[in-house]
Design a protein around this motif. Structure first.
Motif, mmCIF file in Angstrom:
data_model
loop_
_atom_site.group_PDB
_atom_site.id
_atom_site.type_symbol
_atom_site.label_atom_id
_atom_site.label_comp_id
_atom_site.label_asym_id
_atom_site.label_seq_id
_atom_site.Cartn_x
_atom_site.Cartn_y
_atom_site.Cartn_z
ATOM 1 N N ALA A 20 33.258 45.588 34.218
ATOM 2 C CA ALA A 20 32.456 45.957 35.390
ATOM 3 C C ALA A 20 33.226 45.576 36.647
ATOM 4 N N PRO A 21 33.202 46.434 37.672
ATOM 5 C CA PRO A 21 33.924 46.118 38.901
ATOM 6 C C PRO A 21 33.354 44.870 39.569
ATOM 7 N N ILE A 22 34.233 44.118 40.156
ATOM 8 C CA ILE A 22 33.852 42.909 40.871
ATOM 9 C C ILE A 22 33.614 43.273 42.327
ATOM 10 N N ALA A 23 32.517 42.814 42.887
ATOM 11 C CA ALA A 23 32.192 43.117 44.283
ATOM 12 C C ALA A 23 33.214 42.460 45.203
ATOM 13 N N MET A 24 33.675 43.219 46.160
ATOM 14 C CA MET A 24 34.624 42.697 47.135
ATOM 15 C C MET A 24 33.854 41.937 48.201
ATOM 16 N N PRO A 25 34.443 40.885 48.742
ATOM 17 C CA PRO A 25 33.752 40.149 49.798
ATOM 18 C C PRO A 25 33.589 41.022 51.037
ATOM 19 N N LEU A 26 32.514 40.790 51.756
ATOM 20 C CA LEU A 26 32.220 41.559 52.962
ATOM 21 C C LEU A 26 33.134 41.097 54.095
ATOM 22 N N THR A 27 33.843 42.038 54.688
ATOM 23 C CA THR A 27 34.715 41.727 55.809
ATOM 24 C C THR A 27 34.180 42.449 57.034
ATOM 25 N N CYS A 28 33.718 41.680 57.997
ATOM 26 C CA CYS A 28 33.165 42.247 59.217
ATOM 27 C C CYS A 28 34.213 42.164 60.313
ATOM 28 N N ASP A 29 34.390 43.257 61.030
ATOM 29 C CA ASP A 29 35.420 43.331 62.061
ATOM 30 C C ASP A 29 34.837 44.001 63.298
ATOM 31 N N THR A 30 34.476 43.206 64.286
ATOM 32 C CA THR A 30 33.856 43.756 65.495
ATOM 33 C C THR A 30 34.780 44.693 66.256
ATOM 34 N N SER A 31 36.080 44.585 66.044
ATOM 35 C CA SER A 31 36.997 45.494 66.747
ATOM 36 C C SER A 31 36.772 46.941 66.297
ATOM 37 N N GLN A 32 36.158 47.129 65.130
ATOM 38 C CA GLN A 32 35.844 48.471 64.644
ATOM 39 C C GLN A 32 34.795 49.157 65.515
#
Length: 93
Positions: A20-32
């Motif tokens: 089963a795929p492992i969930a990737m950590p959430l990466t938040c980038d306000t520059s987006q």
């Protein structure tokens, strides 16, 4: 025969679950969200680029809303207008 099928089903299920795929950590980038500065500050109509960015960053909204610096922008009248114009709903945090 039935017992063999059940054992085979259990083995196949265990094998599939182990891959089963492992969930990737959430990466938040306000520059987006830089393409959204105009609409947030002035209330102007957001561009497609801005709305696409808002949709991509939606999983980060709770983090942004709880940030003392960013929360005011998201919760402002223009921030709410921007989110509505991009047809994005705020998650309940």
């Amino acid at each position: 025969m039935m017992k063999t099928n059940i054992i085979l089903l259990c083995l196949v299920s265990a094998l599939l679950l182990s891959y089963a795929p492992i969930a990737m950590p959430l990466t938040c980038d306000t520059s987006q969200l830089s393409s959204c500065i105009g609409p947030i500050l002035s209330g102007s109509e957001p561009s497609r680029t801005c709305c696409d960015s808002i949709k991509r960053e939606k999983p980060c909204f709770c983090q942004y809303q709880n940030d003392p610096t960013l929360g005011g922008y998201i919760n402002s009248a223009n921030g709410q207008k921007l989110i509505a114009n991009c047809k994005v709903s705020l998650p309940s945090c």
